[in-house]
Design a protein around this motif. Structure first.
Motif, mmCIF file in Angstrom:
data_model
loop_
_atom_site.group_PDB
_atom_site.id
_atom_site.type_symbol
_atom_site.label_atom_id
_atom_site.label_comp_id
_atom_site.label_asym_id
_atom_site.label_seq_id
_atom_site.Cartn_x
_atom_site.Cartn_y
_atom_site.Cartn_z
ATOM 1 N N HIS A 23 -1.337 -26.089 27.977
ATOM 2 C CA HIS A 23 -3.006 -26.011 27.241
ATOM 3 C C HIS A 23 -3.895 -25.588 28.355
ATOM 4 N N ILE A 24 -4.780 -24.902 27.691
ATOM 5 C CA ILE A 24 -5.591 -24.387 28.732
ATOM 6 C C ILE A 24 -6.524 -25.111 29.484
ATOM 7 N N ILE A 25 -6.864 -26.438 29.140
ATOM 8 C CA ILE A 25 -7.808 -27.065 30.154
ATOM 9 C C ILE A 25 -6.902 -28.510 30.466
ATOM 10 N N SER A 59 -15.530 -10.597 18.835
ATOM 11 C CA SER A 59 -15.769 -12.169 18.970
ATOM 12 C C SER A 59 -15.112 -12.795 19.747
ATOM 13 N N MET A 60 -13.685 -12.563 19.683
ATOM 14 C CA MET A 60 -12.691 -13.211 20.359
ATOM 15 C C MET A 60 -12.997 -13.361 21.746
ATOM 16 N N LEU A 61 -13.854 -12.208 22.374
ATOM 17 C CA LEU A 61 -14.238 -12.062 23.689
ATOM 18 C C LEU A 61 -15.437 -13.109 23.998
ATOM 19 N N ARG A 62 -16.033 -13.861 22.987
ATOM 20 C CA ARG A 62 -16.942 -14.956 23.629
ATOM 21 C C ARG A 62 -16.177 -16.075 23.989
ATOM 22 N N CYS A 63 -14.812 -16.085 23.805
ATOM 23 C CA CYS A 63 -14.222 -17.561 24.330
ATOM 24 C C CYS A 63 -14.628 -17.914 25.680
ATOM 25 N N ILE A 64 -14.796 -19.224 25.814
ATOM 26 C CA ILE A 64 -15.086 -19.686 26.749
ATOM 27 C C ILE A 64 -13.955 -20.670 27.377
ATOM 28 N N ARG A 65 -12.868 -20.648 26.775
ATOM 29 C CA ARG A 65 -11.691 -21.232 27.019
ATOM 30 C C ARG A 65 -11.966 -23.034 27.369
ATOM 31 N N CYS A 66 -12.750 -23.484 26.064
ATOM 32 C CA CYS A 66 -12.864 -24.769 26.052
ATOM 33 C C CYS A 66 -11.648 -25.837 25.822
ATOM 34 N N GLY A 67 -10.906 -25.222 24.873
ATOM 35 C CA GLY A 67 -9.568 -25.813 24.446
ATOM 36 C C GLY A 67 -9.890 -26.522 23.288
ATOM 37 N N ALA A 68 -10.989 -26.280 22.673
ATOM 38 C CA ALA A 68 -11.217 -27.376 21.461
ATOM 39 C C ALA A 68 -10.437 -26.950 20.393
ATOM 40 N N CYS A 69 -10.291 -25.729 20.044
ATOM 41 C CA CYS A 69 -9.500 -25.190 18.926
ATOM 42 C C CYS A 69 -8.064 -25.507 19.015
ATOM 43 N N LEU A 70 -7.605 -25.783 20.316
ATOM 44 C CA LEU A 70 -6.272 -26.344 20.597
ATOM 45 C C LEU A 70 -6.176 -27.861 20.103
ATOM 46 N N PRO A 86 -4.893 -21.840 18.245
ATOM 47 C CA PRO A 86 -5.421 -20.870 17.663
ATOM 48 C C PRO A 86 -6.114 -19.644 18.515
ATOM 49 N N MET A 87 -6.813 -20.042 19.818
ATOM 50 C CA MET A 87 -7.357 -18.761 20.550
ATOM 51 C C MET A 87 -6.073 -18.179 20.839
ATOM 52 N N GLY A 88 -4.621 -18.729 21.179
ATOM 53 C CA GLY A 88 -3.872 -17.871 21.757
ATOM 54 C C GLY A 88 -3.334 -16.977 20.672
ATOM 55 N N VAL A 110 -14.866 -26.148 15.027
ATOM 56 C CA VAL A 110 -15.182 -26.635 16.126
ATOM 57 C C VAL A 110 -15.665 -25.740 17.340
ATOM 58 N N CYS A 111 -15.126 -24.362 17.091
ATOM 59 C CA CYS A 111 -15.628 -23.496 18.353
ATOM 60 C C CYS A 111 -16.799 -23.328 18.610
ATOM 61 N N PRO A 112 -17.117 -23.662 20.002
ATOM 62 C CA PRO A 112 -18.647 -23.703 20.333
ATOM 63 C C PRO A 112 -19.265 -22.292 20.231
ATOM 64 N N VAL A 113 -18.568 -21.368 20.360
ATOM 65 C CA VAL A 113 -19.140 -19.981 20.250
ATOM 66 C C VAL A 113 -18.818 -19.324 19.022
ATOM 67 N N HIS A 114 -18.486 -20.162 17.911
ATOM 68 C CA HIS A 114 -18.417 -19.747 16.768
ATOM 69 C C HIS A 114 -17.480 -18.516 16.605
ATOM 70 N N PRO A 162 -14.711 -16.915 14.594
ATOM 71 C CA PRO A 162 -13.977 -17.068 13.356
ATOM 72 C C PRO A 162 -12.514 -17.020 13.427
ATOM 73 N N LEU A 163 -11.965 -18.055 14.065
ATOM 74 C CA LEU A 163 -10.531 -17.999 14.475
ATOM 75 C C LEU A 163 -9.703 -17.536 13.164
ATOM 76 N N SER A 164 -9.940 -18.481 12.120
ATOM 77 C CA SER A 164 -8.943 -18.230 11.344
ATOM 78 C C SER A 164 -9.165 -17.034 10.361
HETATM 79 S S1 SF4 Z 1 -12.712 -23.281 20.824
HETATM 80 FE FE1 SF4 Z 1 -13.530 -21.301 20.735
HETATM 81 S S2 SF4 Z 1 -14.312 -21.141 22.958
HETATM 82 FE FE2 SF4 Z 1 -12.997 -22.871 22.722
HETATM 83 S S3 SF4 Z 1 -11.024 -22.030 23.326
HETATM 84 FE FE3 SF4 Z 1 -11.089 -22.053 21.298
HETATM 85 S S4 SF4 Z 1 -11.826 -19.909 21.026
HETATM 86 FE FE4 SF4 Z 1 -12.281 -20.219 22.938
#
Ligand code: SF4
Lengths: 478, 217, 271
Positions: free
Chosen positions: A154-156, A314-325, A346-348, A377-381, A383-385
């Motif tokens: 898990h990333i966090i 947009s994937m480069l916005r990711c702040i690695r929060c782990g919410a999507c996991l 999802p981010m992976g 839930v992604c904090p930086v929107h 559109p993962l799916s």
């Molecule tokens: S929820 Fe969004 S910002 Fe957080 S890890 Fe997933 S893709 Fe990155």
């Protein structure tokens, strides 16, 4: 199906099966499941402005990404002004050799690390060990995973897949030789034991390596967010501090940082604010009584620059929060390791094919129900799916999917586009299935559908389709 | 500079603008954005700064008391007594803290903390009401190891230095000396971890307890 | 001003005189597996004074191709649906995910073809998911259905997140006499259907549907309802395999009072 992808498919499905049958993993995941989700929801509900802040966070990231070259230069300028060094690495190998060089040149023998996913991406630990360094992970979760000889799942929360019993065993095995011969089982005692073992490591390390949640262009700083304080001990005690970060981590100013911090902790753990948010700029100053003598930043590209300007930017916005996991039902079922690389969930599934090559992970974008909870839930929107669907399109166009499945889709489309013929053809399975089911309402087996019927009944179709009933019953409908 | 640097930056430009060279205008625009950044959206709350700070600090397992400037030593000693800890203190610096004349029998050390350090007493540069956060900076006699190694961290906060939002700290830092300091540590509660069974446990690597003395004369 | 208001009154009278025409997009699953869902939809729409048409040239919205990344074939199917439904006022779909396909996915398929892009957008603008249409558009009152029992509701993902369907079915169910709704824990978590996903990644799919069914059993409801047949087949299939008591219906069947016959996956009444 090309040979590579068929091998991968088997591997992925094997990993999935192993994960689903792993009692410890399932126990650990079940425990973790609702915690993250509930806590995030609580934090979100307590902040009416949450969605507006998310929009602002997305806008900041977008702004940076569309000016990334300039922001990187501005950031670099400041780091140098602060007395630090900036190194640029095109790929993982280059990054590892830069870091190994710094370590060797400073005469280092032991290295402590704060949690850094980007260093996992580079395979930094084995690279440093290969040049004789002893590497110690200091984030408790990452330390547990290191003892187990694994990678984070898990990333966090790197050790989210481990039960307390497993951690007890690991500590007992690895700490006994250090004199901790009592077998401790309680959470508090486990944390205390790790605290005192790692303390020795912190104070004796020659080099500290951390990641960066953000790089601030205004001040040339790296920001690290932790709850344990391990990142700070790693940044401050050794005589050399090395920061590893992807090039997308730069943000403009401290005001921008404030916006991003407001969504980071809430999305990650449901906290309002993490215990330690630290902003480090360069090596110690003349007035400082302590702190590293040298400060290096290693900026890693590794495929990121090519993602700019395209469908996946947009994937480069990711702040690695782990919410999507935390919100992904598939991740919750199979855990992180089944994904096969360091970025799970999802981010992976979006990132791995982009960083590792499209044919390296054909399954990941497909092993998703497109339920969209990640995107929600992604904090930086991000559109993962939608990005996963984009991957599928790309796979289809690159013919990474099997020829059979492509052929079936075409034949099926052909049929669907001829509704009357379609109705006639479909009447056959409807009739057959009804015969076989003998009024039981369900089928326990259907051809080509074992994936379904091994574990589920298949509700029996109607004797006659709706359209046929509609048009035969009511001639007026014609 | 390096070949890798050039290649990465070129690749970014190629992806973003089809290879168009960057203009000096864009650079100066972005430079300007860095200089004049206004706070963006902030959470609204009605409590006054002091109330909010205390509430949030307690919510993350911090403890606090109000004291007068002249009572700092007494408050520190009382706190240590309560925990049965000898008065051996790693000492920071600050406008309030510097005024304390420590009695004989209290051992103060102006040096880095080490793995055996029990107590540090510091003074916060500022505090943030929004999140109950302490702002600690490195500098002369300001040693970040004090924030992270002791079991107990006692932090003096001058009541007038409690600002509303995090963004209110940045101008204070910018206009002060030595900005950017090597270390700016935003501390919100004692150290903790959720890495074992996702259950919070305090005292992971940093202080087990965080006690704030709010100076209000 | 005066003339304007007269005209608008005239237009209103005109509108109320000729009923709105609704094209029912049946969906392939309702068509082949559970026609009663479509009959229920027709009955509900008619009770809301709509003139229902069922274009004959319809079959599937194309999700299997779309979700497999097969744009070329998706485009072919989309064009067909767009054409078939060009002359109705509204298109109503008894499925969140199929409605989403018409509404949100088709318009993305024609980035290079302006003419079709416009037509796709026109279809998108008039497409509604059934419960949303009944509750928000025609504000259906006086539902004449009764059902004595405790029901729970599964929120299918696409309807919930892309079309924001949550309140609408619950509000409509309030009109059903005798029905008590008991909320399902994690009602917003995927049931693991995902179309072809359920076949390709059946192990994961099974895990997810088992979790879903555990919650359904924990809720102790007599019935589980939903708005998407795909999910309901999946849930019913798993409940039946495990011989669990909860019966499964599409919400349209409940609202239309069509719950006397066998539930999804249940045996036919003995003759
Ligand atoms: S929820 Fe969004 S910002 Fe957080 S890890 Fe997933 S893709 Fe990155």
């Amino acid at each position: 199906m090309s040979e590579i992808s068929s091998i991968q498919r088997v591997e992925f499905q094997d990993r999935v099966r192993t994960a689903l049958n792993d009692v410890n993993l399932q126990r650990a995941m079940a425990k973790a499941k609702s915690g993250f989700v509930d806590k995030r929801l609580e934090a979100k509900s307590a902040l009416p402005e949450f969605d507006q802040i998310r929009d602002a966070a997305r806008d900041i990231k977008d702004h940076v990404l569309s000016n990334l070259d300039t922001y990187l230069e501005l950031y670099e300028e400041k780091v140098i002004e602060n007395g630090g060094h900036v190194h640029w690495a095109r790929d993982a190998e280059e990054a590892c050799s830069i870091i190994a060089e710094i370590c060797k040149a400073s005469g280092a023998r032991t290295v402590t690390k704060g949690k850094s996913m980007v260093s996992e991406e580079m395979y930094l630990n084995p690279a440093l060990e290969a040049v004789g360094m002893e590497v110690v992970e200091t984030d408790l979760g990452e330390y547990i995973v290191q003892l187990a000889g694994e990678t984070p799942s898990h990333i966090i929360a790197p050790a989210v897949h481990k039960t307390r019993e497993q951690i007890t065993d690991l500590f007992h095995e690895h700490h006994s030789p250090l004199g901790y011969t009592d077998r401790v089982t309680q959470r508090e005692a486990l944390v205390n034991e790790a605290r005192s073992v790692l303390r020795e490591r912190f104070v004796s390390a020659d080099v500290g390596i951390t990641g960066a949640n953000f790089l601030v262009a205004e001040t040339g700083a790296n920001v690290i967010v932790t709850n344990e304080g391990n990142g700070d001990l790693t940044s401050s005690l050794p005589k050399v501090h090395i920061v590893t970060a992807g090039i997308e981590k730069v943000i403009p100013s401290l005001e921008d940082l404030s916006v991003l911090l407001r969504v980071l902790a809430r999305s990650a753990t449901g906290q309002e604010f993490s215990a330690y948010t630290s902003i480090y700029s360069g090596p110690r100053r003349p007035e400082d009584g302590e702190g590293p003598e040298a400060y290096h930043v290693v900026l890693l590209d590794n495929g990121r620059s090519s993602m700019l300007g395209g469908d996946y930017q947009s994937m480069l916005r990711c702040i690695r929060c782990g919410a999507c996991l935390n919100h992904c039902p598939v991740y919750g079922a199979i855990g992180g390791h089944a994904y096969g690389w360091i970025y799970p969930g999802p981010m992976g599934s979006v990132l791995t094919p982009l960083l590792n090559g499209f044919d390296s992970a054909v399954d990941l974008p497909n092993a998703c129900t497109l339920n969209g909870r990640c995107k929600e839930v992604c904090p930086v929107h991000i559109p993962l799916s939608d990005l996963l669907l984009k991957h599928r399109t790309e796979q289809h166009e690159r013919k990474l999917t099997s020829a059979t499945s492509r052929w079936i889709l075409t034949a099926w489309t052909w049929l669907v586009r001829r509704p009357r013929f379609y109705q006639a053809v479909m009447a056959i399975p409807l009739w057959t299935m009804n015969r076989i089911s003998r009024g039981s309402g369900r089928l326990r087996w259907i051809p080509f559908g074992r994936g379904w019927t091994d574990t589920r009944d298949f509700p029996v179709p109607s004797r006659k389709s709706f359209l046929r009933q509609w048009y035969s019953q009511e001639k007026g409908h014609e | 500079m390096s070949e890798a640097r050039l290649e990465i930056l070129n690749n970014i430009r190629k992806s973003l603008t089809a290879g168009e060279p960057k203009t000096s205008q864009r650079t100066s625009e972005l430079r300007a954005r860095l200089k004049y950044t206004a706070p963006q959206i902030q959470p609204g709350f009605t409590d006054d700064n002091l109330t909010r700070f205390c509430e949030k600090h307690v919510a993350v397992h911090g403890t606090y008391e109000f004291i007068k400037l002249v009572d700092i030593e007494a408050a520190v000693l009382k706190y240590l007594q309560g925990l049965d800890i000898d008065p051996q203190i790693h000492l920071g610096a600050g406008p309030c803290l510097d005024q304390v004349k420590w009695s004989e029998g209290v051992f103060t050390y102006k040096k880095s903390a080490d793995k055996n350090t029990r107590v540090a007493v510091s003074e916060a540069f500022a505090a943030v009401a929004e999140t109950g956060t302490l702002v600690m900076c490195s500098g002369s006699d300001l040693l970040p190891s004090h924030n992270f190694l002791p079991d107990d961290h006692i932090v003096i906060v001058d009541c007038d230095r409690i600002v509303r939002y995090q963004e209110d700290v940045w101008p204070l830092l910018r206009t002060g000396d030595h900005f950017p300091q090597r270390a700016i540590n935003l501390i919100t509660g004692p150290s903790k971890t959720g890495d074992i069974e996702q259950t919070i446990q305090y005292g992971a690597h940093g202080p087990r307890r965080l006690h704030v003395l709010i100076v209000k004369d | 001003m005066r003339i304007g208001s007269v005209i608008s009154i005239l237009m209103k009278t005109h509108q109320s005189n000729s009923p709105i025409t609704v094209g029912l997009f049946v969906t392939c699953l309702a068509d082949l597996i559970r026609p009663q869902v479509a009959f229920a939809a027709v009955s509900l729409l008619e009770s809301a004074q709509c003139e229902v048409r069922v274009p004959r040239g319809q079959s599937c919205c194309g999700q299997p191709a779309l979700n497999s990344g097969d744009r070329a074939n998706s485009i072919e199917i989309a064009k067909q649906v767009i054409t078939e439904f060009s002359d109705v006022d509204y298109v109503v779909v008894p499925s969140g995910s199929c409605a989403d396909t018409l509404k949100n996915k088709y318009p993305t398929l024609f980035s290079k073809d302006m003419r079709w892009a416009r037509r796709a957008q026109k279809l998108a603008d008039k497409t509604w998911e059934l419960t949303k249409f009944l509750f928000e558009k025609v504000e259906l009152k006086g539902i004449d259905a009764a059902l004595d029992g405790v029901c729970t509701y599964h929120d299918s993902c696409t309807g919930l997140r892309e079309l924001l369907i949550y309140e609408q079915p619950r509000e409509l169910l309030k009109q059903v006499k005798g029905l008590r709704l008991k909320e399902l824990k994690d009602s917003n978590v995927c049931c693991g259907f995902g179309g072809l996903f359920s076949l390709k990644y059946s192990d994961i799919s099974t895990h997810l549907v088992s979790d879903k069914c555990t919650e359904i059993c924990n809720s102790d409801a007599d019935m589980v309802l939903g708005g998407d047949l795909g999910c309901l087949l999946n849930i019913a299939g798993r409940l039946r395999r495990d011989n669990k008591k909860a019966r499964v219906f599409h919400i349209a069947e409940v609202l239309a009072g069509m719950t006397d016959g066998p539930a999804i996956g249940d045996p036919e009444e003995s003759e």
